[in-house]
Structures are given as C-alpha cells and as structure tokens.
Design a protein around this motif. Sequence first.
Motif, PDB file in Angstrom:
ATOM      1  N   GLU A  85      18.204  50.173  16.661  1.00 31.19           N
ATOM      2  CA  GLU A  85      17.640  51.599  17.139  1.00 31.19           C
ATOM      3  C   GLU A  85      17.526  52.316  15.302  1.00 31.19           C
ATOM      4  O   GLU A  85      17.133  53.408  15.795  1.00 31.19           O
ATOM      5  CB  GLU A  85      18.372  52.247  18.535  1.00 31.19           C
ATOM      6  CG  GLU A  85      20.376  52.918  18.330  1.00 31.19           C
ATOM      7  CD  GLU A  85      20.736  50.956  17.771  1.00 31.19           C
ATOM      8  OE1 GLU A  85      20.290  49.664  18.121  1.00 31.19           O
ATOM      9  OE2 GLU A  85      22.289  51.664  17.653  1.00 31.19           O
ATOM     10  N   ALA A  86      18.961  52.310  14.699  1.00 33.77           N
ATOM     11  CA  ALA A  86      19.642  53.319  13.515  1.00 33.77           C
ATOM     12  C   ALA A  86      17.902  52.951  12.350  1.00 33.77           C
ATOM     13  O   ALA A  86      17.994  53.990  12.450  1.00 33.77           O
ATOM     14  CB  ALA A  86      20.834  52.920  12.776  1.00 33.77           C
ATOM     15  N   MET A  87      17.425  51.859  12.406  1.00 36.04           N
ATOM     16  CA  MET A  87      16.126  51.941  12.417  1.00 36.04           C
ATOM     17  C   MET A  87      15.617  51.982  12.786  1.00 36.04           C
ATOM     18  O   MET A  87      13.744  52.352  12.005  1.00 36.04           O
ATOM     19  CB  MET A  87      16.298  49.859  11.253  1.00 36.04           C
ATOM     20  CG  MET A  87      17.177  50.345  10.459  1.00 36.04           C
ATOM     21  SD  MET A  87      17.004  50.706   8.702  1.00 36.04           S
ATOM     22  CE  MET A  87      18.500  49.717   7.244  1.00 36.04           C
ATOM     23  N   GLY A  88      15.273  52.586  13.789  1.00 37.67           N
ATOM     24  CA  GLY A  88      14.135  52.744  14.782  1.00 37.67           C
ATOM     25  C   GLY A  88      13.025  51.964  15.020  1.00 37.67           C
ATOM     26  O   GLY A  88      11.505  51.696  15.476  1.00 37.67           O
ATOM     27  N   TRP A  89      13.756  50.760  15.037  1.00 42.01           N
ATOM     28  CA  TRP A  89      12.810  49.091  15.313  1.00 42.01           C
ATOM     29  C   TRP A  89      13.421  49.018  17.130  1.00 42.01           C
ATOM     30  O   TRP A  89      12.453  48.864  17.274  1.00 42.01           O
ATOM     31  CB  TRP A  89      13.741  47.920  15.108  1.00 42.01           C
ATOM     32  CG  TRP A  89      13.175  47.515  13.403  1.00 42.01           C
ATOM     33  CD1 TRP A  89      12.403  48.620  12.132  1.00 42.01           C
ATOM     34  CD2 TRP A  89      14.577  48.179  11.821  1.00 42.01           C
ATOM     35  NE1 TRP A  89      12.696  48.864  11.389  1.00 42.01           N
ATOM     36  CE2 TRP A  89      13.150  47.758  11.501  1.00 42.01           C
ATOM     37  CE3 TRP A  89      15.358  46.474  12.441  1.00 42.01           C
ATOM     38  CZ2 TRP A  89      14.313  47.439  10.097  1.00 42.01           C
ATOM     39  CZ3 TRP A  89      15.950  45.986  11.241  1.00 42.01           C
ATOM     40  CH2 TRP A  89      15.319  47.032   9.746  1.00 42.01           C
ATOM     41  N   LYS A  90      13.873  49.475  17.327  1.00 44.66           N
ATOM     42  CA  LYS A  90      13.433  49.622  19.172  1.00 44.66           C
ATOM     43  C   LYS A  90      14.437  51.260  19.481  1.00 44.66           C
ATOM     44  O   LYS A  90      15.228  51.974  18.804  1.00 44.66           O
ATOM     45  CB  LYS A  90      14.476  48.841  20.305  1.00 44.66           C
ATOM     46  CG  LYS A  90      16.329  48.888  19.724  1.00 44.66           C
ATOM     47  CD  LYS A  90      16.931  48.083  20.321  1.00 44.66           C
ATOM     48  CE  LYS A  90      18.319  47.915  20.508  1.00 44.66           C
ATOM     49  NZ  LYS A  90      19.131  48.752  21.013  1.00 44.66           N
ATOM     50  N   GLN A  91      14.320  51.486  20.460  1.00 43.96           N
ATOM     51  CA  GLN A  91      14.593  53.130  20.901  1.00 43.96           C
ATOM     52  C   GLN A  91      16.103  52.606  21.525  1.00 43.96           C
ATOM     53  O   GLN A  91      16.809  52.226  21.426  1.00 43.96           O
ATOM     54  CB  GLN A  91      14.153  53.127  22.853  1.00 43.96           C
ATOM     55  CG  GLN A  91      12.421  53.460  22.802  1.00 43.96           C
ATOM     56  CD  GLN A  91      12.251  53.520  24.077  1.00 43.96           C
ATOM     57  OE1 GLN A  91      12.058  52.769  24.844  1.00 43.96           O
ATOM     58  NE2 GLN A  91      11.049  54.329  24.271  1.00 43.96           N
ATOM     59  N   PRO A  92      16.457  53.989  21.203  1.00 45.16           N
ATOM     60  CA  PRO A  92      16.075  55.811  20.953  1.00 45.16           C
ATOM     61  C   PRO A  92      16.016  55.681  19.706  1.00 45.16           C
ATOM     62  O   PRO A  92      16.454  55.856  18.587  1.00 45.16           O
ATOM     63  CB  PRO A  92      17.224  56.595  21.658  1.00 45.16           C
ATOM     64  CG  PRO A  92      18.241  55.955  21.655  1.00 45.16           C
ATOM     65  CD  PRO A  92      18.094  54.298  21.195  1.00 45.16           C
ATOM     66  N   TYR A  93      14.523  55.847  19.804  1.00 43.20           N
ATOM     67  CA  TYR A  93      13.697  56.619  18.046  1.00 43.20           C
ATOM     68  C   TYR A  93      14.810  58.565  17.693  1.00 43.20           C
ATOM     69  O   TYR A  93      13.948  58.795  17.304  1.00 43.20           O
ATOM     70  CB  TYR A  93      12.429  56.772  17.298  1.00 43.20           C
ATOM     71  CG  TYR A  93      12.277  55.095  17.993  1.00 43.20           C
ATOM     72  CD1 TYR A  93      12.551  54.049  17.674  1.00 43.20           C
ATOM     73  CD2 TYR A  93      11.430  55.530  20.101  1.00 43.20           C
ATOM     74  CE1 TYR A  93      11.628  52.977  18.382  1.00 43.20           C
ATOM     75  CE2 TYR A  93      10.752  54.424  20.328  1.00 43.20           C
ATOM     76  CZ  TYR A  93      10.984  52.892  19.837  1.00 43.20           C
ATOM     77  OH  TYR A  93       9.587  52.036  20.061  1.00 43.20           O
ATOM     78  N   GLU A  94      15.240  57.891  17.089  1.00 44.49           N
ATOM     79  CA  GLU A  94      16.963  59.319  16.947  1.00 44.49           C
ATOM     80  C   GLU A  94      17.862  59.114  16.076  1.00 44.49           C
ATOM     81  O   GLU A  94      18.244  60.267  15.125  1.00 44.49           O
ATOM     82  CB  GLU A  94      17.522  59.658  17.802  1.00 44.49           C
ATOM     83  CG  GLU A  94      16.672  59.932  19.138  1.00 44.49           C
ATOM     84  CD  GLU A  94      17.615  59.859  20.433  1.00 44.49           C
ATOM     85  OE1 GLU A  94      18.889  60.087  20.555  1.00 44.49           O
ATOM     86  OE2 GLU A  94      17.130  60.310  21.463  1.00 44.49           O
TER      87      GLU A  94
END
Length: 327
Positions: free
Chosen positions: A241-250
């Motif tokens: 998620e930290a790279m925006g490869w899964k949710q949450p995109y934050e």
Amino acid sequence: MMKSAICTLFEGNYHYGVGALVNSLCKVGFCGTVFAGYRGDLPPWTGLLNPHKNKEGHTLAQVTESISITFVPMTSTWHLTNLKPDLMLEVLEKFSEVEQIFYFDPDIVCLASWSFFEQWADEGVAVVIDGNFPMPQKNPIRRAWHRYFERHGMKFAGTANDYYFNGGFLGVARRDIGFLEVWKKIHELIEPEDILHLPMGLGGAAEYKQRRAYPFWLRDQDALNVAADLEGMNISPMGWEAMGWKQPYEFMLHACGSPKPWVDTVLREALRGKTPEALMSFRFMDLFAGPIPVMSPAEIRRRKNHIRLAGAIAPFCGALQWLKRNQ
Ligand SMILES: [Mn+2]
C-alpha cells in the motif's frame, strides 16, 4: 526540529517525474532541498524557476519559499540506479544539519504528510516490500547472496525475514548511516561482475546474467536487500500500500511499470487491449500542473482525454484481439 533532505536521480524524459515528485512534496509539507542527481540536460522547466549557480557550480532552483532543487551532475559511468547510496552519503557528509536522508525514484510521488515520513525513518531504515515478496531465507537466490558476501566477511542475521524490498524509495536517519555505507560497499563488491554500467535487464551482459536466476540481476535493488539482511541492521518495512500498489492509496504512488505516466502512448496500447492505470495516470497528471508547470494546462487536459478514451475502448479492443487469437 528535525531536518530532512531528499535525493532523486534522473536523465532524459524522467525530468517530468522529477517535476511531479517535487510538486507532490510541496503539497505534503516538505521543507528543504531536493538533490537531483542527473546526467545529460537539465529539465526544460528549470529556466522558469530563476536558476542560479552555487559556489560548486551546481544549478540551484527555488520552487517555493520552502523548497529548492539542487541539480548535481553525476560523473560516474555506472548506471544512475547504482548511485543512490553515493548521492545520499554525499549529502549527509556535506550538510551536517541534515538528520534524515530520503531517496525517491523519479517515477514516485508522495501522498502522505511529510511528518509521517520523518516518523517512519525514525523507526529504522524506511523501506517498502516489493512485488517479488516473499523471498524466504532459504530461497536459492538469497542463499547465493549469503555465500558470495560471507566470503567478504559479511554476517547475515536474517534481519529481512522473508521480505524482498523495492529499491525505489528509502528513508535513512543519520544514526543508520551504516546502512548506506554497506549498500555502497556491496555495489563495490559486485563491480567485478561487470554489470553496474549496464541498463535495466543487463542487456549487453552474458546471456545467463540477463535472467532472474542470476543473483545480481536487479543490482541496486538486490544490493539493498543484501544490506537489509545483515547483522545489526534496523529496518522499518511497509507493505505494498505504501507504493500505491494496493489500497489504501495514501502514502506514495510508484509508477514502476512502463510506459511511464508522462509517455503519451495509452491510445496505442488500448488498441492492443491494455486498460490504462487510471488512478496512477490521473494523479500524476494533476501533479504535472504545479507549482512547477511541468506540462501546460492544455496538454494535461489533452492527456487526460487520451486516458479516458483509452479506458473506454480498451475492453472492446481486447475482446477483438481475443476473438482473433481464438479463431
Ligand atoms: Mn521506479
């Protein structure tokens, strides 16, 4: 007040990504200097930021009152990706007031508030788990690293567990400077393999080196993972998620695939049935707008329309391709 600095490395059209990264840093509240190592030409947008030269002859550009970019020409013949620890160490050595140093690939933008990143690197070397996770301790490639570097006196402690980290981002507090030193040392130890000047995928090397079975196929990223597994290392990992490869995109968005968001080929790919990555593409487009005007508003509108149209026609084109393949 903790003081942090940022590094990135680019050449050619990756300057679009540098612009988007810096614009994202303005939005999340970073204050300080971005050290952009480069080869070739400065970005065409540099001229819009009242550039001047510092006493070392490096070009300095002021983006906002609180953010500036220093362009550092890289002189090594190694591929830029292998120079991450060198640039980060150079900044830490030159600027004693810098307490934390971060590296971002120029295909990454920041979404979380800057204080989050500072707290993260305060926990340990901030790294993100890669798509190739898991890589257990007894994985044959990891074991090949162990054998190679144990011959050079390195001691592995399984610190990285079965993680495999992405080389596109890391955050290092001055206290953990040993991580950068050993990462650089690992590069030096694999230099005899004669691969550090080659492009991604090691085109030009012996055939067997152009495959994942070769233990140093991903060079700097593999070297990073060797370092993370050594005795005494203190790492603080986050998931995809930290790279925006899964949710949450934050946290961040890492457009690690190809084509990059600044390359306008979405329509051509849609004809082959590929749906554009709408979330990444639109967020990057918004970040091309400012404070650095990386692209004109008209160009951004045009590109967004290409993405919309590509997204709409890709399923239909994909269906036609499927029928053609299965006649
Ligand atoms: Mn990348």
